[in-house]
Design a protein around this motif. Sequence first.
Motif, PDB file in Angstrom:
ATOM      1  N   ALA A 309      38.184  26.455  37.456  1.00  0.00           N
ATOM      2  CA  ALA A 309      36.840  26.649  38.027  1.00  0.00           C
ATOM      3  C   ALA A 309      36.899  27.592  39.225  1.00  0.00           C
ATOM      4  CB  ALA A 309      36.260  25.292  38.433  1.00  0.00           C
ATOM      5  N   VAL A 310      37.913  27.417  40.092  1.00  0.00           N
ATOM      6  CA  VAL A 310      38.047  28.272  41.276  1.00  0.00           C
ATOM      7  C   VAL A 310      38.222  29.728  40.839  1.00  0.00           C
ATOM      8  CG1 VAL A 310      39.622  28.888  43.179  1.00  0.00           C
ATOM      9  CG2 VAL A 310      38.971  26.495  42.825  1.00  0.00           C
ATOM     10  N   LEU A 311      39.138  29.942  39.909  1.00  0.00           N
ATOM     11  CA  LEU A 311      39.427  31.313  39.486  1.00  0.00           C
ATOM     12  C   LEU A 311      38.170  31.963  38.896  1.00  0.00           C
ATOM     13  CD1 LEU A 311      41.561  33.515  39.225  1.00  0.00           C
ATOM     14  CD2 LEU A 311      42.141  32.619  36.971  1.00  0.00           C
ATOM     15  N   HIS A 312      37.475  31.206  38.049  1.00  0.00           N
ATOM     16  CA  HIS A 312      36.278  31.742  37.424  1.00  0.00           C
ATOM     17  C   HIS A 312      35.246  32.110  38.485  1.00  0.00           C
ATOM     18  CE1 HIS A 312      32.362  31.527  35.322  1.00  0.00           C
ATOM     19  NE2 HIS A 312      33.037  32.301  34.486  1.00  0.00           N
ATOM     20  N   ASP A 313      35.037  31.197  39.425  1.00  0.00           N
ATOM     21  CA  ASP A 313      34.050  31.443  40.478  1.00  0.00           C
ATOM     22  C   ASP A 313      34.411  32.668  41.321  1.00  0.00           C
ATOM     23  OD1 ASP A 313      31.853  30.513  42.418  1.00  0.00           O
ATOM     24  OD2 ASP A 313      33.639  30.712  43.688  1.00  0.00           O
ATOM     25  N   ARG A 314      35.689  32.787  41.704  1.00  0.00           N
ATOM     26  CA  ARG A 314      36.095  33.913  42.560  1.00  0.00           C
ATOM     27  C   ARG A 314      35.976  35.244  41.805  1.00  0.00           C
ATOM     28  NH1 ARG A 314      35.724  29.469  44.549  1.00  0.00           N
ATOM     29  NH2 ARG A 314      37.260  28.575  45.995  1.00  0.00           N
ATOM     30  N   MET A 315      36.239  35.194  40.484  1.00  0.00           N
ATOM     31  CA  MET A 315      36.114  36.433  39.700  1.00  0.00           C
ATOM     32  C   MET A 315      34.646  36.874  39.648  1.00  0.00           C
ATOM     33  SD  MET A 315      39.271  36.876  37.911  1.00  0.00           S
ATOM     34  CE  MET A 315      39.029  37.147  36.205  1.00  0.00           C
ATOM     35  N   VAL A 316      33.749  35.896  39.494  1.00  0.00           N
ATOM     36  CA  VAL A 316      32.319  36.235  39.461  1.00  0.00           C
ATOM     37  C   VAL A 316      31.904  36.807  40.815  1.00  0.00           C
ATOM     38  CG1 VAL A 316      29.994  35.259  39.284  1.00  0.00           C
ATOM     39  CG2 VAL A 316      31.775  34.556  37.664  1.00  0.00           C
ATOM     40  N   GLN A 317      32.294  36.127  41.897  1.00  0.00           N
ATOM     41  CA  GLN A 317      31.955  36.626  43.237  1.00  0.00           C
ATOM     42  C   GLN A 317      32.523  38.022  43.464  1.00  0.00           C
ATOM     43  OE1 GLN A 317      32.156  34.350  46.854  1.00  0.00           O
ATOM     44  NE2 GLN A 317      32.628  32.483  45.712  1.00  0.00           N
ATOM     45  N   GLY A 318      33.780  38.194  43.038  1.00  0.00           N
ATOM     46  CA  GLY A 318      34.437  39.491  43.209  1.00  0.00           C
ATOM     47  C   GLY A 318      33.669  40.590  42.504  1.00  0.00           C
ATOM     48  N   GLN A 319      33.245  40.270  41.288  1.00  0.00           N
ATOM     49  CA  GLN A 319      32.491  41.255  40.500  1.00  0.00           C
ATOM     50  C   GLN A 319      31.191  41.628  41.219  1.00  0.00           C
ATOM     51  OE1 GLN A 319      31.709  39.777  36.602  1.00  0.00           O
ATOM     52  NE2 GLN A 319      32.057  41.757  35.641  1.00  0.00           N
ATOM     53  N   GLU A 320      30.519  40.604  41.778  1.00  0.00           N
ATOM     54  CA  GLU A 320      29.278  40.872  42.521  1.00  0.00           C
ATOM     55  C   GLU A 320      29.542  41.792  43.717  1.00  0.00           C
ATOM     56  OE1 GLU A 320      27.349  36.589  41.289  1.00  0.00           O
ATOM     57  OE2 GLU A 320      27.875  36.922  43.398  1.00  0.00           O
ATOM     58  N   GLN A 321      30.750  41.678  44.286  1.00  0.00           N
ATOM     59  CA  GLN A 321      31.093  42.507  45.459  1.00  0.00           C
ATOM     60  C   GLN A 321      31.680  43.855  45.042  1.00  0.00           C
ATOM     61  OE1 GLN A 321      30.903  41.443  48.725  1.00  0.00           O
ATOM     62  NE2 GLN A 321      30.474  39.257  48.460  1.00  0.00           N
ATOM     63  N   GLY A 322      31.724  44.120  43.742  1.00  0.00           N
ATOM     64  CA  GLY A 322      32.239  45.418  43.287  1.00  0.00           C
ATOM     65  C   GLY A 322      33.756  45.513  43.284  1.00  0.00           C
ATOM     66  N   LEU A 323      34.439  44.361  43.240  1.00  0.00           N
ATOM     67  CA  LEU A 323      35.909  44.399  43.201  1.00  0.00           C
ATOM     68  C   LEU A 323      36.383  44.268  41.758  1.00  0.00           C
ATOM     69  CD1 LEU A 323      36.542  41.992  46.215  1.00  0.00           C
ATOM     70  CD2 LEU A 323      36.854  44.468  46.187  1.00  0.00           C
ATOM     71  N   SER A 324      37.521  44.892  41.446  1.00  0.00           N
ATOM     72  CA  SER A 324      37.972  44.866  40.053  1.00  0.00           C
ATOM     73  C   SER A 324      38.534  43.496  39.697  1.00  0.00           C
ATOM     74  CB  SER A 324      39.028  45.936  39.794  1.00  0.00           C
ATOM     75  OG  SER A 324      40.303  45.448  40.116  1.00  0.00           O
ATOM     76  N   GLU A 325      38.367  43.156  38.409  1.00  0.00           N
ATOM     77  CA  GLU A 325      38.793  41.858  37.916  1.00  0.00           C
ATOM     78  C   GLU A 325      40.291  41.630  38.139  1.00  0.00           C
ATOM     79  OE1 GLU A 325      36.897  40.874  34.121  1.00  0.00           O
ATOM     80  OE2 GLU A 325      38.811  39.953  33.578  1.00  0.00           O
ATOM     81  N   GLU A 326      41.099  42.666  37.826  1.00  0.00           N
ATOM     82  CA  GLU A 326      42.558  42.525  37.984  1.00  0.00           C
ATOM     83  C   GLU A 326      42.910  42.240  39.433  1.00  0.00           C
ATOM     84  OE1 GLU A 326      41.513  44.924  34.750  1.00  0.00           O
ATOM     85  OE2 GLU A 326      41.580  45.755  36.748  1.00  0.00           O
TER      86      GLU A 326
END
Length: 358
Positions: A309-326
Amino acid sequence: MVAGPCSAESREQMESVCVALARMPQVSMVRCGVWKPRTRPGGFEGCGENALRWIADIRRQMADVKRENGAGVLQFCCEVARTEHVELAVRYGMDAVWLGARTTANPFMVQELTEALRGTGLLVMVKNAPSPDVRLWMGAIERCLRVGVREVVAVHRGFDIFRNEGLRNSPLWEVPIELRRQMPEIPILCDPSHIAGRREPIASLAQTALDLGFEGLMIETHPCPERALTDSEQQLTPAQLAELLRSLVVRSTDSVVADEELRVLREQIDQIDSEVLQLLAARSRVAERIARVKREGNLAVFQPKRWDAVLHDRMVQGQEQGLSEEFVRGIFERIHAESVRVQEKAIGQPDAEAERRE
Ligand code: PEP
Ligand code: MN
């Protein structure tokens, strides 16, 4: 600039590629595998001594070919993996040899090879071992220096790791950057062909290497890549190589010339990094408290569902901030591994707060 086929396959193939490379003033050395270490048995194993004979002949034929822009005569290098290979490379007048990734991983083999290289005058290129262990790479370079090899060059060919982001090998630029910090006098070449494993990413990897101050490149070049017996997907035609060389930009990595705007921006980076570190430290302290709660509740440190759940949430937040998934995944995998380490440590230690209360 070193270029040439993954493997020497025939006299015609070598002649064709050498004639094309001789027209490129940036290319100073031709590479080709003569003995091919294959991951699995039964494939093409290289042409061995025959290939060295072709190269010696080609060198004689090309001795009076005038190269553009005063570029000197083409030099030649091949991989050596056994002491007999070194003896044959010397006998057929090779200028340089390289230790392949799988050889660098084995200090016994490196030691034997460096003993054979003593006094030969060959330039030696040391590819990094497949695992991202800078000490193995440094160890092989040191063994070369100890036997008196005068010219030792490191070659960065990427690393075989868990997640490679669409490339054959992961570049993990931090490893060659650490090599540069520890051994500033050793030139580093980048081999974007083996990092990429296919043609498309080669140009941008090569540009990144130059932007990081690498001294040169080793790029696999074949007159007809689709017919290549090894690494067919990643070899460039000579025309593609010439185009790539035209596109590369060499920029200064000497920050003494930095201007005022750069200074101000760097101050911002320093400030942000300091905040990142404070937040990471605060996170670790919370992880320690979590460890105590888990201990009381007899819960395991690693909770797979929570991590998912943490990883999924941080990836979504990261995407919203324009950061790459990798990038976000890599950072949080590292942060989570550290959190597990901190919690394991805290769980094993007496609870200082509880002791004070008692
Ligand atoms: C090669 O250069 O063709 C080769 C086998 O490379 P590495 O040792 O980097 O896998
Ligand atoms: Mn290859």
